[in-house]
Design a protein around this motif. Sequence first.
Motif, PDB file in Angstrom:
ATOM      1  N   UNK A 198       0.808  -1.214   0.000  1.00 36.85           N
ATOM      2  CA  UNK A 198       0.000   0.000   0.000  1.00 36.85           C
ATOM      3  C   UNK A 198       0.842   1.264   0.000  1.00 36.85           C
ATOM      4  N   UNK A 199       2.140   1.137   0.271  1.00 37.43           N
ATOM      5  CA  UNK A 199       2.992   2.335   0.235  1.00 37.43           C
ATOM      6  C   UNK A 199       3.029   2.929  -1.168  1.00 37.43           C
ATOM      7  N   UNK A 200       2.918   2.067  -2.188  1.00 33.81           N
ATOM      8  CA  UNK A 200       2.883   2.553  -3.569  1.00 33.81           C
ATOM      9  C   UNK A 200       1.602   3.359  -3.803  1.00 33.81           C
ATOM     10  N   UNK A 201       0.504   2.830  -3.293  1.00 33.70           N
ATOM     11  CA  UNK A 201      -0.772   3.513  -3.445  1.00 33.70           C
ATOM     12  C   UNK A 201      -0.745   4.859  -2.727  1.00 33.70           C
ATOM     13  N   UNK A 202      -0.194   4.890  -1.522  1.00 31.17           N
ATOM     14  CA  UNK A 202      -0.165   6.146  -0.757  1.00 31.17           C
ATOM     15  C   UNK A 202       0.638   7.217  -1.481  1.00 31.17           C
ATOM     16  N   UNK A 203       1.680   6.821  -2.168  1.00 30.31           N
ATOM     17  CA  UNK A 203       2.507   7.804  -2.898  1.00 30.31           C
ATOM     18  C   UNK A 203       1.768   8.361  -4.111  1.00 30.31           C
ATOM     19  N   UNK A 204       0.731   7.651  -4.557  1.00 27.05           N
ATOM     20  CA  UNK A 204      -0.049   8.135  -5.708  1.00 27.05           C
ATOM     21  C   UNK A 204      -1.175   9.094  -5.290  1.00 27.05           C
ATOM     22  N   UNK A 205      -1.451   9.185  -3.989  1.00 29.00           N
ATOM     23  CA  UNK A 205      -2.564   9.996  -3.490  1.00 29.00           C
ATOM     24  C   UNK A 205      -2.009  11.290  -2.898  1.00 29.00           C
ATOM     25  N   UNK A 206      -2.452  12.457  -3.374  1.00 29.85           N
ATOM     26  CA  UNK A 206      -1.889  13.715  -2.874  1.00 29.85           C
ATOM     27  C   UNK A 206      -1.922  13.875  -1.356  1.00 29.85           C
ATOM     28  N   UNK A 207      -2.954  13.373  -0.670  1.00 28.67           N
ATOM     29  CA  UNK A 207      -2.995  13.527   0.792  1.00 28.67           C
ATOM     30  C   UNK A 207      -2.130  12.490   1.490  1.00 28.67           C
ATOM     31  N   UNK A 245      -4.727  14.481  -9.576  1.00 31.23           N
ATOM     32  CA  UNK A 245      -3.290  14.380  -9.883  1.00 31.23           C
ATOM     33  C   UNK A 245      -3.117  13.826 -11.291  1.00 31.23           C
ATOM     34  N   UNK A 246      -2.370  14.542 -12.125  1.00 33.61           N
ATOM     35  CA  UNK A 246      -2.296  14.173 -13.544  1.00 33.61           C
ATOM     36  C   UNK A 246      -0.907  14.438 -14.102  1.00 33.61           C
ATOM     37  N   UNK A 247       0.089  13.764 -13.564  1.00 35.10           N
ATOM     38  CA  UNK A 247       1.430  13.896 -14.108  1.00 35.10           C
ATOM     39  C   UNK A 247       2.258  12.678 -13.731  1.00 35.10           C
ATOM     40  N   UNK A 417     -18.674  31.470 -17.935  1.00 40.64           N
ATOM     41  CA  UNK A 417     -18.470  30.030 -18.031  1.00 40.64           C
ATOM     42  C   UNK A 417     -16.992  29.666 -18.015  1.00 40.64           C
ATOM     43  N   UNK A 418     -16.182  30.450 -18.743  1.00 37.64           N
ATOM     44  CA  UNK A 418     -14.744  30.192 -18.776  1.00 37.64           C
ATOM     45  C   UNK A 418     -14.124  30.379 -17.397  1.00 37.64           C
ATOM     46  N   UNK A 419     -14.603  31.393 -16.673  1.00 37.57           N
ATOM     47  CA  UNK A 419     -14.044  31.653 -15.349  1.00 37.57           C
ATOM     48  C   UNK A 419     -14.359  30.520 -14.388  1.00 37.57           C
ATOM     49  N   UNK A 420     -15.540  29.949 -14.491  1.00 42.41           N
ATOM     50  CA  UNK A 420     -15.910  28.880 -13.571  1.00 42.41           C
ATOM     51  C   UNK A 420     -15.252  27.556 -13.951  1.00 42.41           C
ATOM     52  N   UNK A 421     -15.003  27.346 -15.234  1.00 39.42           N
ATOM     53  CA  UNK A 421     -14.198  26.193 -15.645  1.00 39.42           C
ATOM     54  C   UNK A 421     -12.777  26.341 -15.115  1.00 39.42           C
ATOM     55  N   UNK A 422     -12.265  27.566 -15.161  1.00 35.22           N
ATOM     56  CA  UNK A 422     -10.923  27.831 -14.638  1.00 35.22           C
ATOM     57  C   UNK A 422     -10.863  27.578 -13.138  1.00 35.22           C
ATOM     58  N   UNK A 423     -11.909  27.950 -12.417  1.00 35.82           N
ATOM     59  CA  UNK A 423     -11.949  27.740 -10.972  1.00 35.82           C
ATOM     60  C   UNK A 423     -11.920  26.241 -10.646  1.00 35.82           C
ATOM     61  N   UNK A 424     -12.658  25.441 -11.405  1.00 34.90           N
ATOM     62  CA  UNK A 424     -12.690  24.003 -11.149  1.00 34.90           C
ATOM     63  C   UNK A 424     -11.309  23.387 -11.328  1.00 34.90           C
ATOM     64  N   UNK A 425     -10.638  23.732 -12.422  1.00 35.80           N
ATOM     65  CA  UNK A 425      -9.309  23.139 -12.638  1.00 35.80           C
ATOM     66  C   UNK A 425      -8.292  23.740 -11.666  1.00 35.80           C
ATOM     67  N   UNK A 426      -8.498  24.989 -11.256  1.00 35.13           N
ATOM     68  CA  UNK A 426      -7.636  25.575 -10.238  1.00 35.13           C
ATOM     69  C   UNK A 426      -7.756  24.787  -8.933  1.00 35.13           C
ATOM     70  N   UNK A 427      -8.976  24.423  -8.586  1.00 35.95           N
ATOM     71  CA  UNK A 427      -9.190  23.592  -7.400  1.00 35.95           C
ATOM     72  C   UNK A 427      -8.391  22.303  -7.500  1.00 35.95           C
ATOM     73  N   UNK A 428      -8.441  21.653  -8.649  1.00 32.42           N
ATOM     74  CA  UNK A 428      -7.749  20.377  -8.822  1.00 32.42           C
ATOM     75  C   UNK A 428      -6.231  20.546  -8.732  1.00 32.42           C
ATOM     76  N   UNK A 429      -5.731  21.608  -9.378  1.00 28.97           N
ATOM     77  CA  UNK A 429      -4.279  21.868  -9.315  1.00 28.97           C
ATOM     78  C   UNK A 429      -3.835  22.121  -7.884  1.00 28.97           C
ATOM     79  N   UNK A 430      -4.602  22.936  -7.171  1.00 25.21           N
ATOM     80  CA  UNK A 430      -4.253  23.245  -5.789  1.00 25.21           C
ATOM     81  C   UNK A 430      -4.335  21.999  -4.908  1.00 25.21           C
ATOM     82  N   UNK A 431      -5.362  21.183  -5.127  1.00 21.47           N
ATOM     83  CA  UNK A 431      -5.508  19.964  -4.327  1.00 21.47           C
ATOM     84  C   UNK A 431      -4.323  19.040  -4.527  1.00 21.47           C
ATOM     85  N   UNK A 432      -3.878  18.908  -5.770  1.00 14.15           N
ATOM     86  CA  UNK A 432      -2.730  18.043  -6.058  1.00 14.15           C
ATOM     87  C   UNK A 432      -1.447  18.598  -5.437  1.00 14.15           C
TER      88      UNK A 432
END
Length: 525
Positions: A198-207, A245-247, A417-432
Amino acid sequence: MDQRKLAIVTGAAGGIGQALLAEFARRGHRLFAVDLPGSDLAAIVARFGEGHLWHECNLGNEGEIVAMYERIDREVGRVDILANNAAVGPTMATTVNTDLAQFRLTMQVNFYGAFVMAREAAKRMQKGGAIVNTASQAGVLGNPTRNAYAASKAAVISMTKSLAAEWASKGIRVTAVAPGYVRTPMVAELESSGKVDMSITRRRIPVGRIGRPDEIASAIGFLSSPEARYVTGSCLAVDGAWAAFNQPGHAHPEVIGIPAAELEAPAATESGRVVVVTGGGRGIGAAIVRQFASQGDKVVVLDREGAEEAAAELGPDSLGIALDITDDEAVSAAFEQIKQRYGHVDVLVNDAAIADVFKPAVEQTFEDLARVMEVNVTGAFNCVKQTLALMPDGAGVIVNLGSINTFLPFAPRHAYGASKAAIDILTRCLAAELGPQGKRVVTVAPGYIRTPGVEDLERNNRIDTGAICRRIPMGDMGKPQDIANAVYFVASPAASYISGSILYVDGGWTSFGNAGDASTGDFEP
């Protein structure tokens, strides 16, 4: 006669199932535990006191499910909540080695069984009934050698949305959660026996850890509650930011041993949190401010109008600062004032936003786009930067307000619409990025909400309220308090494994894909 709400939990003998029983018992509901024969349900249910029920049932058999509900009719006479949690797990077989009989069985239990459970529950539910389906991140993201399981979970997510759209008019909500890796007894045994690393799995999870069953149960408990009354059709990821997480490489540094937070919930903070809410002077923001303050938190209200008045109503522990969120110097000065007053920030809610002007794209300019993006995205990002400098190590939550336009943009509101799409992906980037630092970031995406801004549009004949309500499966706009409830939940310790996720609070708007109206537009709560 027992007047408690009846909560049916399938897969009740498993790790998440037992956590669900505890969650619903804590909420004061009567339990009806369901699992396969030989699951020791009697002993499991007995732990929760008198009056609870259990039933052995094969969810791959439609007749057995119908017979179970007939028993409920005889002995209980009501169904209020269904937690559709049971499932056949992945076989981890390659495609060429997957047995078709096993493939069919997986579909039969995970999808057909879940559908029939929902069908029979809905027949017996009154307005206010709630069905929550346990899906999986495997139903959202592709995984090798999980064909049947992943396909069945994707089917469950689609079913959630279609049932939500169909049953909203009856006052029945249908939602789903999509867990990531969870430390169930089965997973714990596999790790302790050395069968999985499970150490491999934990390294794949941002938290940096897998989730606890109670973290899945608390999300399901919220979605089934009156506090989520305007949430239907939504699928909430509870995955520690796995999907954000996408890299290449690892999302978290190597973790030695089993993290403490994976074994039990950390002690809750007793003192009130310091919560900063932008756009908190009116509308949705004001409701969010009141919600946090009502729970003992110290709230800082930032807004161009109404900030100081809103804070004054909350009492001496709160602070109101009038500012333009696009004024970088004013924002820096405001956070310096927050630092001097409180010393730190625990929660940031980015609610401040404006809509673009209603004019065709051929008439829109750089200035039109910048007007919206500076407030909705750049201003929000600046507040995140300022907040991070004041957040304690290993803690903190950021909640960004998105929109149904994140997923379904409107014309000619291109910038919004563009601003709210940007906010969603910003959330994901920050979470990662921030997951390894112990910080969570979540998006709450409202649908049409009865705010002063919407009322202005209605008065000026800029929107057709009747047409809008007919487009909403629930038949009506939401209330600011609906958004406040969702924001408060995702910022709470009960949402400790939710990060990088988006929660739509839209009355089913984003779940309706048909032509024509989604409702009659005359919903009575």
